[in-house]
Design an enzyme around this catalytic site. Sequence first.
Site, PDB file in Angstrom:
ATOM      1  N   GLU A  38      -2.172   0.232   8.009  1.00  0.00           N
ATOM      2  CA  GLU A  38      -2.201   0.950   9.283  1.00  0.00           C
ATOM      3  C   GLU A  38      -3.220   0.331  10.243  1.00  0.00           C
ATOM      4  OE1 GLU A  38      -2.767   5.126   8.564  1.00  0.00           O
ATOM      5  OE2 GLU A  38      -0.670   5.434   8.014  1.00  0.00           O
TER       6      GLU A  38
ATOM      7  N   GLU B 258       5.535   5.055   4.580  1.00  0.00           N
ATOM      8  CA  GLU B 258       4.716   6.249   4.336  1.00  0.00           C
ATOM      9  C   GLU B 258       5.162   7.365   5.257  1.00  0.00           C
ATOM     10  OE1 GLU B 258       0.412   5.581   3.922  1.00  0.00           O
ATOM     11  OE2 GLU B 258       0.131   7.341   5.193  1.00  0.00           O
TER      12      GLU B 258
END
Length: 493
Positions: A313, A405
């Site tokens: 991320e 995710e």
Amino acid sequence: MRPARLRLRPLGSVGALTAVLLLGLTAAPAAPAAPTSAAPVAAVTYEAEDATVTQGLVESDHAGYTGRGFVNYHNTSGSHVRWTVNAAQAGTATLTFRYANGATADRPMDIAVNGVLTADDRAFTATGAWTSWSTAKVTATLKAGSNTVRATATTANGGPNVDNLAVDISPAPGGRTPVEANGQLKVCGTKLCNQRGNPVQLRGMSTHGLQWYSQCVTSGSLDALATDWNADVLRISLYIQEGGYESDPRRFTDLVHSIIEQATARGMYALVDWHMLTPGDPHHNLARAKTFFTEIAQRHGGKNNLLYEIANEPSGVSWSRIKSYAEQFIPVIRQSDPDTPILVGTRAWSSLGVSEGADETEIVNNPVNAANIMYTFHFYAASHGSEYLNTLSRAADRLPVFVTEFGTQTASGDGGNDFTQAQKYLDLMASKKISWVNWNYSDDSRSGAVFKSGTCDGNGPWTGTGPLKPAGVWVRDRIRTPDRFLTADAPLG
């Protein structure tokens, strides 16, 4: 001790698992030959007294053993028995250890296959008496030909009395595994495709971070994920900071090796997640990433069940900065592994830029200069509404996207579940064959962890809905009816 609640960021996961060391193996005498038929065969039994014994004795003073006796481990950590197992063909095998434990406490052992840890601290529970024999099972991948299986005591009490090892290479329950059905994956256009070139949608679970919850990644829990949940893919989340990889690179790399082997043994795809989070610039960990993925690719690049996620991320940096990282890093992997798809994180916690006021057009107009890659997207249904959903829909028509995710909760991985919004995402992903992985397969106290607190400390139970929180019940039900993978096609050779 569990870590204190972590500082949470706008989008993404929070994590955990502890690590283990691989065990070295020594040479072994010849073992009985396995049957040569290529079809599934009956289990082949290897007596413990015929194996290589280190810090143990062959004895026969307790009734009920098979063969000439059994191995009595010395009361010391590190005592072990090592067998040489011959397999007529490569495949997934059930290893059944026949043992007796007349003590009152468990006598756990590490089980390593061909030098790779397959079961960490596998419990060998008390059987009531040294003449009462029981079995413990472990799933492993065997190569064609000679294999080594080593059972090593991990406490000062030593191991149980071990009578024999039975090895059974059997077909997967209910048909082919995801990897048997699809083989080597590749990116074709905007889709993830199997070896035949057919688009596929993988569905599965992510571990929590690799520094807190290894007790949730056991032989039993992975058996449940593969055969009770029917998962296609396991995401192996390796945090870099927050007590993760940078604190002990050797230990955490060995843990990832082990979990890859365990996923492989169960016919699941293994998605190796370089879980960079803070700082948000992936260049901060570029040297570490090169070291880690070089070893992973060198050891596992010949497998057909891998995916690499090279930046979990990114945040606080431009798309051009992320692209620069990917274009410097991808060639390093390709030196050892030319075939495995590589997943590139996107801006603003892998939101395709939405969480920082951008969208997918910055990637469409300036894609990474590399082949066989995809771009990642993360969402949390209770926080991310129509703007995120619409961005994913548009992006999937122009870019190969993998949702590595997501959760049904808020972006903190906690709070109430919005199953209605989450189902909208799943319906969209099904219609466009976007693969997805849910966060997370642990018993963390937050609502995004699928197991009730204490499940992992108690070593299960793992199957069914009894040990699951509401989010776990919901996502298990959706994983259990996965992509059919065009099963009318002939099996892959």
